[in-house]
Design a protein around this motif. Sequence first.
Motif, PDB file in Angstrom:
ATOM      1  N   LEU A 179      56.083 102.599  25.360  1.00 43.29           N
ATOM      2  CA  LEU A 179      56.719 101.279  25.448  1.00 43.29           C
ATOM      3  C   LEU A 179      57.296 100.850  24.103  1.00 43.29           C
ATOM      4  N   LEU A 180      56.554 101.110  23.031  1.00 43.05           N
ATOM      5  CA  LEU A 180      57.067 100.754  21.702  1.00 43.05           C
ATOM      6  C   LEU A 180      58.372 101.497  21.412  1.00 43.05           C
ATOM      7  N   ARG A 181      58.404 102.761  21.761  1.00 46.68           N
ATOM      8  CA  ARG A 181      59.626 103.544  21.546  1.00 46.68           C
ATOM      9  C   ARG A 181      60.788 102.947  22.346  1.00 46.68           C
ATOM     10  N   GLN A 182      60.509 102.563  23.577  1.00 50.89           N
ATOM     11  CA  GLN A 182      61.548 101.969  24.422  1.00 50.89           C
ATOM     12  C   GLN A 182      62.049 100.650  23.832  1.00 50.89           C
ATOM     13  N   LEU A 183      61.109  99.816  23.373  1.00 44.33           N
ATOM     14  CA  LEU A 183      61.488  98.520  22.790  1.00 44.33           C
ATOM     15  C   LEU A 183      62.308  98.701  21.514  1.00 44.33           C
ATOM     16  N   LEU A 184      61.829  99.532  20.634  1.00 46.91           N
ATOM     17  CA  LEU A 184      62.521  99.731  19.358  1.00 46.91           C
ATOM     18  C   LEU A 184      63.907 100.325  19.572  1.00 46.91           C
ATOM     19  N   THR A 185      64.037 101.170  20.560  1.00 46.78           N
ATOM     20  CA  THR A 185      65.353 101.738  20.875  1.00 46.78           C
ATOM     21  C   THR A 185      66.266 100.687  21.486  1.00 46.78           C
ATOM     22  N   GLN A 186      65.711  99.898  22.405  1.00 43.67           N
ATOM     23  CA  GLN A 186      66.513  98.903  23.123  1.00 43.67           C
ATOM     24  C   GLN A 186      67.088  97.850  22.188  1.00 43.67           C
ATOM     25  N   TYR A 187      66.320  97.479  21.146  1.00 43.02           N
ATOM     26  CA  TYR A 187      66.747  96.360  20.297  1.00 43.02           C
ATOM     27  C   TYR A 187      67.164  96.800  18.887  1.00 43.02           C
ATOM     28  N   LYS A 188      67.361  98.086  18.695  1.00 45.88           N
ATOM     29  CA  LYS A 188      67.672  98.567  17.347  1.00 45.88           C
ATOM     30  C   LYS A 188      69.015  98.054  16.829  1.00 45.88           C
ATOM     31  N   ASP A 189      69.960  97.786  17.709  1.00 41.94           N
ATOM     32  CA  ASP A 189      71.287  97.324  17.290  1.00 41.94           C
ATOM     33  C   ASP A 189      71.443  95.814  17.418  1.00 41.94           C
ATOM     34  N   GLU A 215      62.425 107.119  13.796  1.00 43.08           N
ATOM     35  CA  GLU A 215      62.923 107.937  14.902  1.00 43.08           C
ATOM     36  C   GLU A 215      63.926 107.172  15.759  1.00 43.08           C
ATOM     37  N   THR A 216      63.638 105.890  16.003  1.00 43.09           N
ATOM     38  CA  THR A 216      64.512 105.088  16.859  1.00 43.09           C
ATOM     39  C   THR A 216      65.648 104.428  16.086  1.00 43.09           C
ATOM     40  N   GLY A 217      65.568 104.438  14.764  1.00 43.43           N
ATOM     41  CA  GLY A 217      66.605 103.806  13.960  1.00 43.43           C
ATOM     42  C   GLY A 217      66.504 102.294  13.922  1.00 43.43           C
ATOM     43  N   ASN A 218      65.309 101.757  14.252  1.00 48.60           N
ATOM     44  CA  ASN A 218      65.123 100.302  14.241  1.00 48.60           C
ATOM     45  C   ASN A 218      64.688  99.866  12.840  1.00 48.60           C
ATOM     46  N   LYS A 219      65.451  98.972  12.245  1.00 51.71           N
ATOM     47  CA  LYS A 219      65.201  98.526  10.866  1.00 51.71           C
ATOM     48  C   LYS A 219      64.522  97.153  10.813  1.00 51.71           C
ATOM     49  N   HIS A 220      64.064  96.652  11.970  1.00 50.79           N
ATOM     50  CA  HIS A 220      63.470  95.311  12.021  1.00 50.79           C
ATOM     51  C   HIS A 220      62.068  95.356  12.629  1.00 50.79           C
ATOM     52  N   PHE A 221      61.265  96.290  12.161  1.00 57.14           N
ATOM     53  CA  PHE A 221      59.919  96.459  12.696  1.00 57.14           C
ATOM     54  C   PHE A 221      58.912  96.163  11.590  1.00 57.14           C
ATOM     55  N   SER A 222      57.895  95.368  11.904  1.00 62.09           N
ATOM     56  CA  SER A 222      56.920  94.989  10.877  1.00 62.09           C
ATOM     57  C   SER A 222      55.504  95.030  11.435  1.00 62.09           C
ATOM     58  N   ILE A 223      54.558  95.030  10.512  1.00 62.65           N
ATOM     59  CA  ILE A 223      53.137  95.032  10.842  1.00 62.65           C
ATOM     60  C   ILE A 223      52.505  93.789  10.220  1.00 62.65           C
ATOM     61  N   LYS A 224      51.802  93.051  11.027  1.00 58.74           N
ATOM     62  CA  LYS A 224      51.156  91.805  10.594  1.00 58.74           C
ATOM     63  C   LYS A 224      49.715  92.100  10.184  1.00 58.74           C
ATOM     64  N   LEU A 225      49.346  91.642   8.978  1.00 61.92           N
ATOM     65  CA  LEU A 225      47.998  91.820   8.445  1.00 61.92           C
ATOM     66  C   LEU A 225      47.295  90.474   8.399  1.00 61.92           C
ATOM     67  N   ILE A 226      46.141  90.400   9.028  1.00 67.34           N
ATOM     68  CA  ILE A 226      45.418  89.135   9.057  1.00 67.34           C
ATOM     69  C   ILE A 226      44.124  89.282   8.236  1.00 67.34           C
ATOM     70  N   ASP A 227      43.516  88.138   7.784  1.00 69.35           N
ATOM     71  CA  ASP A 227      43.586  86.868   8.446  1.00 69.35           C
ATOM     72  C   ASP A 227      43.581  85.772   7.393  1.00 69.35           C
ATOM     73  N   ARG A 228      44.316  84.730   7.627  1.00 68.16           N
ATOM     74  CA  ARG A 228      44.461  83.630   6.677  1.00 68.16           C
ATOM     75  C   ARG A 228      43.193  82.793   6.559  1.00 68.16           C
ATOM     76  N   THR A 229      42.233  82.997   7.450  1.00 69.17           N
ATOM     77  CA  THR A 229      40.961  82.281   7.366  1.00 69.17           C
ATOM     78  C   THR A 229      39.908  83.063   6.593  1.00 69.17           C
ATOM     79  N   ARG A 230      40.303  84.165   5.951  1.00 71.94           N
ATOM     80  CA  ARG A 230      39.342  85.048   5.309  1.00 71.94           C
ATOM     81  C   ARG A 230      39.340  84.900   3.793  1.00 71.94           C
ATOM     82  N   THR A 231      38.265  85.364   3.202  1.00 73.86           N
ATOM     83  CA  THR A 231      38.095  85.260   1.766  1.00 73.86           C
ATOM     84  C   THR A 231      39.085  86.162   1.034  1.00 73.86           C
TER      85      THR A 231
END
Length: 534
Positions: free
Chosen positions: A168-178, A253-269
């Motif tokens: 599914l991730l591959r499909q999404l990244l391909t679908q919205y890469k442009d 692989e999909t050519g998507n340049k708008h993919f990110s990873i969110k690191l949490i958590d703002r409630t932590r030390t």
Amino acid sequence: MNQDSISFDLGCNFDYKLFDFIDQYDKKHAITSFFGKLKHDGLPGGRTASIIPDFTMDQLADYVKECQKRDITFNYLINPLSMDQNELDPVMGKKIRTFIHTMYDMGIKAFTLNSPILIKYVKREFKDAFVTLGLYAYPTTIQHIEYWRNWGVDEITLDHGFNRRFDLLRQLLTQYKDTDLHLRVIANNLCLRECPFRLAHGCFVGHSDPDKYSMDYSLINCAYKKVTHPAAILTAEFIRPEDVHYYRELAEETGNKHFSIKLIDRTRTTDFLHNVIKGYMEESYDGNLLDIVNWPRAKTIVTRPDQAGAEGAPAGAPAGALVGAGGPPAGMPAGGPPPWVMEGRPPRPGEPEEWAKSHGITAPPAGMPPFGAGGPPAGMPAGGPPPWVMEGRPPRPGEPEEWAKSHGITAPPAGMSPFGAGGPPPGVPAMRWMEYLKPEAMMNYGRTMHLPKLFVDNKKLDGFLEHFINNNNCANSLCVNDILEDGETAPNACAHCSTWAKKVISYDEAEVAQWKELCASVLQNIEDGAIFKD
């Protein structure tokens, strides 16, 4: 300038040390965004408000300026599951719109929103605003994603279920890469897989009081589930630092340049966030996986930022800036008193030394008993603080004198409120409905936050993810020792995570049994209303 093919967004507890950590570990400048919100902005959010660090508007403005100097976007969160119809309230609605204008004028051009009304307002009012759709909108299908894209959002936080669905991730990244649509996944949350209680929990945290703690039934129930069935830890769709490369490769692989990873958590030390930044930037963490994921241990949860101390503010921090966010009161280690003091029992052999070493101290905090002593702190009578302190009420006439006489003391223990003063001692958090709660119920709830020590050997998880990359059938499977209880079976049962759990997770069975007994009683007392006075 980001030199990586993916980017990272970091939960912010407003400690300036986070900038130092980025300078030290983020060699590719891949952390391009911080996200957070004020404790007292009058708006609900996606976390319990009482554990958010307290920052003033002026301090936020200074912090945003520091972000701008470093080309880091600050994304302000107004991201609850429900706004409680406040967008439609004639008074509150105006306050919300005014507040958004204030944030924008401060230099904040990115907002995380879930309200369809606020999304339309922000996109129409501010032509250069960037709107992120939060997790609590729960975009679980491609149809959902397209709906929200057409609604005007610039970025979508994908449901955890996408993390291990590489097809599914591959499909999404391909679908919205442009397109201009940004997609992101959350790396280190630890929610139960397809948790049926997530809507209830989202409503709970969205209606929390910023100045009072509430008994978070869903949080305790979630921890109880994972401690009882450790396989549930592995079924949670986390992304290890070592597995980040799979997601980078997918974007390339999909050519998507708008993919990110969110690191949490703002409630932590800050110590917790240090481990997160280091681990994910180096894409390696040698230790307990639970040290870098959203595991609800008391010692890693922020209660307030410490004021600048002897070490001073980090380089670049304005005068008076808060540093060392998340630390306990001076002289007290994170997590409060040792567990044997909190639980009113003698320490186990070696426990005091291990506790001291893990907290970086060589002597007990002032007023606490010597290591190994199971009694109350020096000057504190057996039985703990006076009943009016525990119950958060003014003492009845003559009660302080009677209590003191019965305990053979003529003055209150050091650090406690004078006789006759109502409310808890300084630094002790107030609880919602405190005047109605039984003291023992509050104490027992607090003890559940001292989770047993489970060790998930992160390095032993090498190879764990390949199963999901090559043969993910989770959507049609039932997890053994998670969804399926002990002894249950089904034609579509999957034991992948359960099998790995036996190899990588270790714990003290006696400690787990003791905590489970406590936790089960707390959950039942909340369900029955037995936490309240008659």
